[in-house]
Design an enzyme around this catalytic site. Sequence first.
Site, PDB file in Angstrom:
ATOM      1  N   ASN A  89       0.747  -1.142   0.167  1.00  0.00           N
ATOM      2  CA  ASN A  89      -0.062  -0.042  -0.196  1.00  0.00           C
ATOM      3  C   ASN A  89       0.911   1.344   0.058  1.00  0.00           C
ATOM      4  O   ASN A  89       1.816   1.461   0.972  1.00  0.00           O
ATOM      5  CB  ASN A  89      -0.939   0.032   1.200  1.00  0.00           C
ATOM      6  CG  ASN A  89      -1.912  -1.007   1.222  1.00  0.00           C
ATOM      7  OD1 ASN A  89      -2.439  -1.452   0.083  1.00  0.00           O
ATOM      8  ND2 ASN A  89      -2.201  -1.690   2.466  1.00  0.00           N
ATOM      9  N   HIS A 102       6.618  -1.647   3.591  1.00  0.00           N
ATOM     10  CA  HIS A 102       6.335  -3.364   4.033  1.00  0.00           C
ATOM     11  C   HIS A 102       5.655  -3.734   2.791  1.00  0.00           C
ATOM     12  O   HIS A 102       4.830  -3.310   2.259  1.00  0.00           O
ATOM     13  CB  HIS A 102       5.742  -3.464   5.410  1.00  0.00           C
ATOM     14  CG  HIS A 102       4.805  -2.520   5.378  1.00  0.00           C
ATOM     15  ND1 HIS A 102       4.425  -1.146   5.585  1.00  0.00           N
ATOM     16  CD2 HIS A 102       3.282  -2.846   5.384  1.00  0.00           C
ATOM     17  CE1 HIS A 102       3.180  -0.804   5.808  1.00  0.00           C
ATOM     18  NE2 HIS A 102       2.542  -1.865   5.702  1.00  0.00           N
TER      19      HIS A 102
HETATM   20  P1  AMP Z   1      -0.512  -0.832   5.818  1.00  0.00           P
HETATM   21  O1  AMP Z   1      -1.887  -0.594   6.126  1.00  0.00           O
HETATM   22  O2  AMP Z   1      -0.271  -1.085   4.590  1.00  0.00           O
HETATM   23  O3  AMP Z   1       0.422   0.492   6.373  1.00  0.00           O
HETATM   24  O4  AMP Z   1      -0.137  -2.139   6.615  1.00  0.00           O
HETATM   25  C1  AMP Z   1       0.235  -1.861   8.136  1.00  0.00           C
HETATM   26  C2  AMP Z   1      -0.140  -3.219   8.710  1.00  0.00           C
HETATM   27  O5  AMP Z   1       0.635  -3.227   9.886  1.00  0.00           O
HETATM   28  C3  AMP Z   1      -1.479  -3.563   9.200  1.00  0.00           C
HETATM   29  O6  AMP Z   1      -1.822  -4.791   8.199  1.00  0.00           O
HETATM   30  C4  AMP Z   1      -1.328  -3.780  10.399  1.00  0.00           C
HETATM   31  O7  AMP Z   1      -2.601  -4.577  10.956  1.00  0.00           O
HETATM   32  C5  AMP Z   1      -0.297  -3.894  10.852  1.00  0.00           C
HETATM   33  N1  AMP Z   1       0.196  -3.697  12.097  1.00  0.00           N
HETATM   34  C6  AMP Z   1       0.140  -2.575  12.792  1.00  0.00           C
HETATM   35  N2  AMP Z   1       0.517  -2.609  14.065  1.00  0.00           N
HETATM   36  C7  AMP Z   1       1.270  -3.621  14.136  1.00  0.00           C
HETATM   37  C8  AMP Z   1       2.034  -4.511  15.151  1.00  0.00           C
HETATM   38  N3  AMP Z   1       2.326  -3.992  16.321  1.00  0.00           N
HETATM   39  N4  AMP Z   1       2.284  -5.923  14.915  1.00  0.00           N
HETATM   40  C9  AMP Z   1       2.216  -6.447  13.760  1.00  0.00           C
HETATM   41  N5  AMP Z   1       1.460  -5.890  12.630  1.00  0.00           N
HETATM   42  C10 AMP Z   1       1.075  -4.669  12.913  1.00  0.00           C
END
Ligand code: AMP
Length: 122
Positions: A89, A102
Amino acid sequence: MSENAPSLFTRIISRDIPAEILYEDELCIVINDIAPQALVHMLVIPKQEIARLVDAGQADQSILGHLLLVAGEVARQFGVDDAFRLVVNNGADAGQTVFHLHLHILAGAKGSKEFLEADIGG
Ligand code: AMP
């Protein structure tokens, strides 16, 4: 938070915040997503902070390639190498919520539509 504050993922990398770390090398980590949108939902995260994919430049070519290779490697390791999606994203309007580049690895049961239809936008 100041502009130079470490990102959430940098804090996970430095073990400041706990996470399920599935893989680590000198350049990146792979963790389980805290809110999985598919049976398997992992994040491949470079140790270097690059906010968005579009913020990467020519100098980042090798780390970007490395992230893809690691994605394939962990997909193999977790037995989903025959069927997985990779999602990035880029930007808030595309659902990016963590501004540290990521790759989402999404996989479900073979033949299931679950992961093909997963909405991983924020
Ligand atoms: P995005 O929306 O593409 O920026 O993805 C961010 C991702 O990080 C989302 O799928 C969240 O569920 C994940 N996320 C947020 N906080 C954490 C955390 N503490 N540990 C693991 N994943 C996380």
